[in-house]
Enzyme design. Structure first.
Site, PDB file in Angstrom:
ATOM      1  N   THR A   1       0.829  -1.213   0.000  1.00 55.20           N
ATOM      2  CA  THR A   1       0.000   0.000   0.000  1.00 55.20           C
ATOM      3  C   THR A   1       0.860   1.258   0.000  1.00 55.20           C
ATOM      4  OG1 THR A   1      -1.708  -1.187   1.235  1.00 55.20           O
ATOM      5  CG2 THR A   1      -1.837   1.216   1.218  1.00 55.20           C
TER       6      THR A   1
ATOM      7  N   ARG B   1       2.690  -0.391  -7.965  1.00 55.87           N
ATOM      8  CA  ARG B   1       2.992   0.754  -7.104  1.00 55.87           C
ATOM      9  C   ARG B   1       4.495   1.006  -7.020  1.00 55.87           C
ATOM     10  NH1 ARG B   1      -1.420  -1.359  -2.729  1.00 55.87           N
ATOM     11  NH2 ARG B   1      -3.246  -0.258  -3.553  1.00 55.87           N
TER      12      ARG B   1
ATOM     13  N   HIS C   1      -6.266  -0.017  -6.874  1.00 51.82           N
ATOM     14  CA  HIS C   1      -6.857  -0.762  -5.755  1.00 51.82           C
ATOM     15  C   HIS C   1      -6.958  -2.226  -6.140  1.00 51.82           C
ATOM     16  CE1 HIS C   1      -9.727  -2.136  -2.707  1.00 51.82           C
ATOM     17  NE2 HIS C   1     -10.381  -2.711  -3.710  1.00 51.82           N
TER      18      HIS C   1
ATOM     19  N   GLU D   1     -16.972  -6.292  -2.872  1.00 50.67           N
ATOM     20  CA  GLU D   1     -16.654  -5.141  -3.712  1.00 50.67           C
ATOM     21  C   GLU D   1     -17.187  -5.300  -5.131  1.00 50.67           C
ATOM     22  OE1 GLU D   1     -12.534  -3.968  -1.321  1.00 50.67           O
ATOM     23  OE2 GLU D   1     -12.427  -4.768  -3.365  1.00 50.67           O
TER      24      GLU D   1
END
Length: 213
Positions: free
Chosen positions: A154, A165, A178, A189
């Site tokens: 994260t 990332r 995400h 989700e």
């Protein structure tokens, strides 16, 4: 696993398609492997030529697992949509849904419900509603866990090079993408972002090469 030479396979096939099957005198003379083949019905025996039409069904548990991947507003602004899709396609996962939208605040509030007590929550909603996102559903074996590894930590400062990332982000507040963190979370989700009718069930041509064992 029983592996037999071709002439034995052809005997199996002949017996299995015969009206008498492997009963009577045939059954008495044949080995236990023949009886096993009879119980298998018309399924091909490993080691034999596959005389039936080729099937892409693998029987491997978890192949139909699904996860939600969303390119966040900063990822869209950086024009990373294509590169992110390419990584999942090259890994061998199957895209079953995708939409480009500016997410409404009520959807984001439900999506990030677990974070509503965090001090950064208002800024998170503001950021996620600041521009369009690309929401996707990907399918494949262990896709939830694998996607998390592909996306990276994260905090981009701790994300390994080669992850999304690690390659494209420098700050935790703008971490590009995400990925659902669990199978149960992914199901929740996906139901938030997609109507069931928007999920496309289709047979991928490389499914057998990826999963057939």
């Amino acid at each position: 696993m029983v592996v037999l030479p071709l002439h034995r396979c052809l005997v199996f096939r002949s017996l299995l398609h015969s009206p008498r099957g492997v009963s009577g005198s045939h059954a008495a003379k044949e080995s236990p492997a023949v009886a096993w083949a009879a119980e298998r019905g018309r399924q091909p025996v490993r080691g034999c030529l596959r005389l039936d039409s080729y099937s892409t069904k693998s029987g491997i548990a978890g192949v139909a697992e699904r996860t939600l991947i969303a390119v966040k507003p900063d990822g869209v602004q950086k024009k990373l949509i294509g590169q992110i899709i390419q990584r999942f396609e090259q890994r061998g996962f199957k895209l079953v849904a995708m939409k480009f939208l500016k997410a409404p605040e009520d959807l984001l509030a439900r999506h990030y419900h677990d974070l509503h007590k965090k001090p950064f929550y208002p800024n998170l909603l503001r950021y996620m509603s600041s521009g369009p996102v690309v929401a996707m559903v990907w399918e494949g074996h262990n896709v939830v866990r694998t996607s998390r590894l592909m996306v990276g930590d994260t905090n981009p400062a701790e994300a390994l090079p080669g992850t999304v990332r690690g390659d494209f982000s420098v700050h935790i507040s703008r971490n590009v993408v995400h990925a659902s963190d669990s199978v149960d979370g992914a199901q929740r989700e996906i139901q938030l972002w997609f109507d069931r009718r928007e999920l496309v069930d289709w047979e991928c041509c490389d499914h057998s090469n990826t999963y057939q064992v």
